[in-house]
Write a protein that holds these residues in place. Sequence first.
Motif, PDB file in Angstrom:
ATOM      1  N   PHE A  55       0.946  -1.089   0.103  1.00 22.53           N
ATOM      2  CA  PHE A  55      -0.205  -0.066  -0.038  1.00 22.53           C
ATOM      3  C   PHE A  55       0.952   1.075   0.033  1.00 22.53           C
ATOM      4  CE2 PHE A  55      -2.648   3.296   2.496  1.00 22.53           C
ATOM      5  CZ  PHE A  55      -3.745   3.301   1.433  1.00 22.53           C
ATOM      6  N   PRO A  56       1.281   1.891  -1.217  1.00 26.60           N
ATOM      7  CA  PRO A  56       2.004   2.871  -1.184  1.00 26.60           C
ATOM      8  C   PRO A  56       1.137   4.256  -0.831  1.00 26.60           C
ATOM      9  CG  PRO A  56       1.502   2.162  -3.612  1.00 26.60           C
ATOM     10  CD  PRO A  56       0.872   1.299  -2.516  1.00 26.60           C
ATOM     11  N   TYR A  57       1.458   5.020   0.171  1.00 28.67           N
ATOM     12  CA  TYR A  57       0.791   6.027   0.775  1.00 28.67           C
ATOM     13  C   TYR A  57       1.440   7.358   0.993  1.00 28.67           C
ATOM     14  CZ  TYR A  57      -2.300   8.505   4.061  1.00 28.67           C
ATOM     15  OH  TYR A  57      -3.243   9.489   4.792  1.00 28.67           O
ATOM     16  N   THR A  58       0.887   8.373   0.558  1.00 27.98           N
ATOM     17  CA  THR A  58       1.485   9.735   1.022  1.00 27.98           C
ATOM     18  C   THR A  58       0.810  10.299   2.320  1.00 27.98           C
ATOM     19  OG1 THR A  58       2.211  10.083  -1.266  1.00 27.98           O
ATOM     20  CG2 THR A  58       2.170  11.872   0.246  1.00 27.98           C
ATOM     21  N   ALA A  59       1.153  10.456   3.386  1.00 32.26           N
ATOM     22  CA  ALA A  59       0.635  10.961   4.606  1.00 32.26           C
ATOM     23  C   ALA A  59       0.346  12.340   4.520  1.00 32.26           C
ATOM     24  CB  ALA A  59       1.324  10.694   5.670  1.00 32.26           C
ATOM     25  N   LYS A  60      -0.505  13.066   5.299  1.00 34.82           N
ATOM     26  CA  LYS A  60      -1.291  14.362   5.308  1.00 34.82           C
ATOM     27  C   LYS A  60       0.211  15.230   5.498  1.00 34.82           C
ATOM     28  CE  LYS A  60      -5.921  13.602   6.525  1.00 34.82           C
ATOM     29  NZ  LYS A  60      -6.947  14.012   7.509  1.00 34.82           N
ATOM     30  N   ASP A  61       0.937  14.754   6.166  1.00 34.44           N
ATOM     31  CA  ASP A  61       2.335  15.617   6.280  1.00 34.44           C
ATOM     32  C   ASP A  61       3.161  15.541   5.256  1.00 34.44           C
ATOM     33  OD1 ASP A  61       3.294  13.034   6.754  1.00 34.44           O
ATOM     34  OD2 ASP A  61       3.909  13.193   8.640  1.00 34.44           O
ATOM     35  N   LYS A  78       4.770  13.195   3.981  1.00 34.11           N
ATOM     36  CA  LYS A  78       5.889  12.042   3.999  1.00 34.11           C
ATOM     37  C   LYS A  78       5.267  10.701   3.215  1.00 34.11           C
ATOM     38  CE  LYS A  78       8.614   9.180   6.886  1.00 34.11           C
ATOM     39  NZ  LYS A  78       9.084   8.767   8.384  1.00 34.11           N
ATOM     40  N   ARG A  79       6.151  10.166   2.238  1.00 36.43           N
ATOM     41  CA  ARG A  79       6.014   9.263   1.375  1.00 36.43           C
ATOM     42  C   ARG A  79       6.275   7.643   1.894  1.00 36.43           C
ATOM     43  NH1 ARG A  79       2.284   7.710  -2.495  1.00 36.43           N
ATOM     44  NH2 ARG A  79       3.233   6.132  -4.125  1.00 36.43           N
ATOM     45  N   TYR A  80       5.520   6.919   1.725  1.00 41.31           N
ATOM     46  CA  TYR A  80       5.688   5.495   2.177  1.00 41.31           C
ATOM     47  C   TYR A  80       5.438   4.529   0.986  1.00 41.31           C
ATOM     48  CZ  TYR A  80       5.247   7.437   6.997  1.00 41.31           C
ATOM     49  OH  TYR A  80       5.375   8.336   7.949  1.00 41.31           O
ATOM     50  N   GLU A  81       6.466   3.569   0.955  1.00 46.71           N
ATOM     51  CA  GLU A  81       6.269   2.493  -0.302  1.00 46.71           C
ATOM     52  C   GLU A  81       6.061   1.235   0.175  1.00 46.71           C
ATOM     53  OE1 GLU A  81       6.247   3.660  -3.280  1.00 46.71           O
ATOM     54  OE2 GLU A  81       7.029   5.663  -3.205  1.00 46.71           O
ATOM     55  N   GLY A  82       5.556   0.495  -0.749  1.00 50.46           N
ATOM     56  CA  GLY A  82       5.167  -1.139  -0.301  1.00 50.46           C
ATOM     57  C   GLY A  82       4.532  -1.502   0.719  1.00 50.46           C
ATOM     58  N   ALA A  83       5.204  -2.342   1.743  1.00 48.65           N
ATOM     59  CA  ALA A  83       4.523  -2.736   2.853  1.00 48.65           C
ATOM     60  C   ALA A  83       4.846  -2.376   4.005  1.00 48.65           C
ATOM     61  CB  ALA A  83       4.493  -4.213   2.529  1.00 48.65           C
ATOM     62  N   ASP A  84       5.409  -0.834   3.987  1.00 46.28           N
ATOM     63  CA  ASP A  84       6.131  -0.431   5.037  1.00 46.28           C
ATOM     64  C   ASP A  84       4.979  -0.107   6.268  1.00 46.28           C
ATOM     65  OD1 ASP A  84       7.279   1.012   7.087  1.00 46.28           O
ATOM     66  OD2 ASP A  84       7.987   2.764   5.598  1.00 46.28           O
ATOM     67  N   PRO A  85       5.046  -1.008   7.100  1.00 50.16           N
ATOM     68  CA  PRO A  85       4.159  -0.837   8.345  1.00 50.16           C
ATOM     69  C   PRO A  85       3.765   0.484   8.917  1.00 50.16           C
ATOM     70  CG  PRO A  85       5.816  -2.502   8.835  1.00 50.16           C
ATOM     71  CD  PRO A  85       6.087  -2.016   7.673  1.00 50.16           C
ATOM     72  N   ALA A  86       4.929   1.389   8.586  1.00 49.18           N
ATOM     73  CA  ALA A  86       4.711   2.835   9.229  1.00 49.18           C
ATOM     74  C   ALA A  86       3.598   3.302   8.315  1.00 49.18           C
ATOM     75  CB  ALA A  86       6.118   3.589   9.033  1.00 49.18           C
ATOM     76  N   GLY A  87       3.516   3.167   6.953  1.00 47.42           N
ATOM     77  CA  GLY A  87       2.855   3.654   6.115  1.00 47.42           C
ATOM     78  C   GLY A  87       1.070   3.421   6.443  1.00 47.42           C
ATOM     79  N   PHE A  88       0.946   2.003   6.792  1.00 50.63           N
ATOM     80  CA  PHE A  88      -0.233   1.653   7.101  1.00 50.63           C
ATOM     81  C   PHE A  88      -0.663   2.452   8.370  1.00 50.63           C
ATOM     82  CE2 PHE A  88       0.845  -1.875   4.432  1.00 50.63           C
ATOM     83  CZ  PHE A  88      -0.273  -2.270   3.819  1.00 50.63           C
ATOM     84  N   ALA A  89       0.322   2.566   9.402  1.00 48.09           N
ATOM     85  CA  ALA A  89      -0.164   3.238  10.704  1.00 48.09           C
ATOM     86  C   ALA A  89      -0.535   4.723  10.201  1.00 48.09           C
ATOM     87  CB  ALA A  89       1.194   3.146  11.687  1.00 48.09           C
ATOM     88  N   ALA A  90       0.290   5.217   9.199  1.00 47.25           N
ATOM     89  CA  ALA A  90      -0.141   6.816   8.985  1.00 47.25           C
ATOM     90  C   ALA A  90      -1.580   6.615   8.543  1.00 47.25           C
ATOM     91  CB  ALA A  90       1.196   7.108   8.084  1.00 47.25           C
ATOM     92  N   ALA A  91      -1.818   5.939   7.596  1.00 50.42           N
ATOM     93  CA  ALA A  91      -3.177   5.998   6.821  1.00 50.42           C
ATOM     94  C   ALA A  91      -4.182   5.787   7.633  1.00 50.42           C
ATOM     95  CB  ALA A  91      -3.202   4.869   6.054  1.00 50.42           C
ATOM     96  N   VAL A  92      -4.068   4.912   8.969  1.00 50.75           N
ATOM     97  CA  VAL A  92      -5.033   4.822   9.928  1.00 50.75           C
ATOM     98  C   VAL A  92      -5.130   5.911  10.759  1.00 50.75           C
ATOM     99  CG1 VAL A  92      -5.639   3.483  12.130  1.00 50.75           C
ATOM    100  CG2 VAL A  92      -4.644   2.232  10.157  1.00 50.75           C
ATOM    101  N   ARG A  93      -4.144   6.661  11.164  1.00 50.43           N
ATOM    102  CA  ARG A  93      -4.075   7.840  11.643  1.00 50.43           C
ATOM    103  C   ARG A  93      -4.763   9.113  11.041  1.00 50.43           C
ATOM    104  NH1 ARG A  93       1.272   6.303  13.271  1.00 50.43           N
ATOM    105  NH2 ARG A  93       2.021   7.625  11.620  1.00 50.43           N
ATOM    106  N   ASP A  94      -4.704   8.961   9.927  1.00 53.16           N
ATOM    107  CA  ASP A  94      -5.166   9.917   8.853  1.00 53.16           C
ATOM    108  C   ASP A  94      -6.814   9.658   8.563  1.00 53.16           C
ATOM    109  OD1 ASP A  94      -2.920  11.376   8.888  1.00 53.16           O
ATOM    110  OD2 ASP A  94      -2.250  10.371   6.782  1.00 53.16           O
TER     111      ASP A  94
END
Length: 577
Positions: free
Chosen positions: A500-506, A508-524
Amino acid sequence: MDPWPPTAHPGSTAPPDATAHPGSTAHPGPTAPPDAADPAFDPPTQNLARVHAPDPFDLNPRRAPVAGYRVPDVPESAWSVDTRRSTLLSRGALLCVLLVQAVLTLRLGGSVFQDEALYIASGHYELANLLHGTPLPVDFADYFSGHPKLYPVLAALVDDRLGLSGVRFLSLLFLLATTALLYASTRRLFNARSALGAAALFAVVQPTLTLGRLATYDGAALFLLALGLWLVVRTGRLRVPAVLLAAPPIALACGVKYAAALYVPTLVLLAVLTAYRQRGARTLLRGVVLGLGVLALLGVGYALSGPLGGITSTTTDRAHGGDPASRLLDHSAQWGGLLVLTAAGGSIAYVLRARMVEMPWVRGSTPGRWRRALLGVLLTGTAFLAPAYQIHLQTEVSLFKHVGFGLLFAAPMAGLGMSRLIGPHFRNPQLGIMLFVLTLVLGMVQAQNAFSWPDARGPATYLRTIVDRKGLYLAEESEVPAYLLRDRTGWNQWVNTTFFPYTAKDGKRYEGADPAGFAAAVRDARFDAIMLRGGVTPEVDAAVEKALRGNPHYRLTGRFPTTTSSGDSVYRIWVKQ
């Protein structure tokens, strides 16, 4: 076997007559056996002085010769009664084997498996694209391990009319046909008794039972390989071009499941070893013709279908895992070790003696010892291809399915081994029964354990009241709810926890299966609903659950316990407020 010289038939009162018909009550007169030490003696070209009466215990009396001799041609009428009887016996026994296989397969049940959901759902999208030009939600060819317009489309057509049960029944038909083709191939290679042993052992091993109940393209690919095997063996006594009849099903098997290409070299070499009418370079020519025919068809198919990224991403250049070789070897031995061990015994026995003494009726010469040895090594050794490749990849993914492909090729030698274990004139039937029963019990237990995964029907029914065509939803095995809820959601509305590639509201860009990217998407609060079970991607699950604690955007609204052979787990569903 009767002693030499032959004596008159026990029921005969007339003296032996060298001109007597083979079906009469008197055998032809005795003739001294040729001297094997004579340099001019060529066993494969010598004719017996008389024809033995067919053994009522042999299920295929016309096909078994005395080692080193050739039986003279006999009028068809002389064998008609015994041929009809042996054919009925062997076919009846095969039907019993197929019935046992069907019953053991149908007893397996459960909700839709992740791979089943993926292939059937993709088939619906591919079918809509073919019929109506509807754009695909994603290029399935980029990551499928088989062509998405072959089996998935067929599965979708069946699913539209008969549902998941209908698609699973289609897999059962494929596996039953595979067993029947295995029987026919082994009978052609050896005899009916070995063919029944091969079919009986293959029909009850775990991969056969599991694949016969899974709505995946493994069953279709296995059937096509079995059809190619039968055609290779069936055309062994015909002219070289006849072997091209096996090229279309072999090439199609590679298209249905790319991993089937692993077994093309085995079929090509088998075409060489079964070239009975050819000698020298012409023997090799048969394999070359088959290999070129398969390559030509694959080339045409690739040119028509366009790029297939799944060939590299899931087959030839698959990412390596972390499963130890010891575990892969242990599981491979559990699922197919007994059959392979029997095949090894059959190969050794075949090298030492081409035929048992109670089978003196096959026309034609016995294959030489080297050819027999190569045939045993080829067929038995093929069972190790899938485990060896997955040990190289260090992954156990789909090993429980892939083992079955190699067992298809080892089964003929296992059938021969079972026949030799029983012995001449069914001397030790209890040994064959014990082997079959042990294989059956192991197959039943292992198939029940393999055909066990979490039941997502309850959570899907609950989600049906929540989802719509606008939301974005997170699930570990997103293919299952995407298939079950395809009438209310689109494919791209479901996100799994592996990518799940994801660009957080702040920013920051997360690629692939980075757990931090999923956590950022949940916080957003990016997801409208989240469904987790645990166990598939533990690091991502832990990051998501941590982000959910104290999160004012989500509320835990559902818990659905489920049980598998691996233990208990719970589906938990959070809904965005």
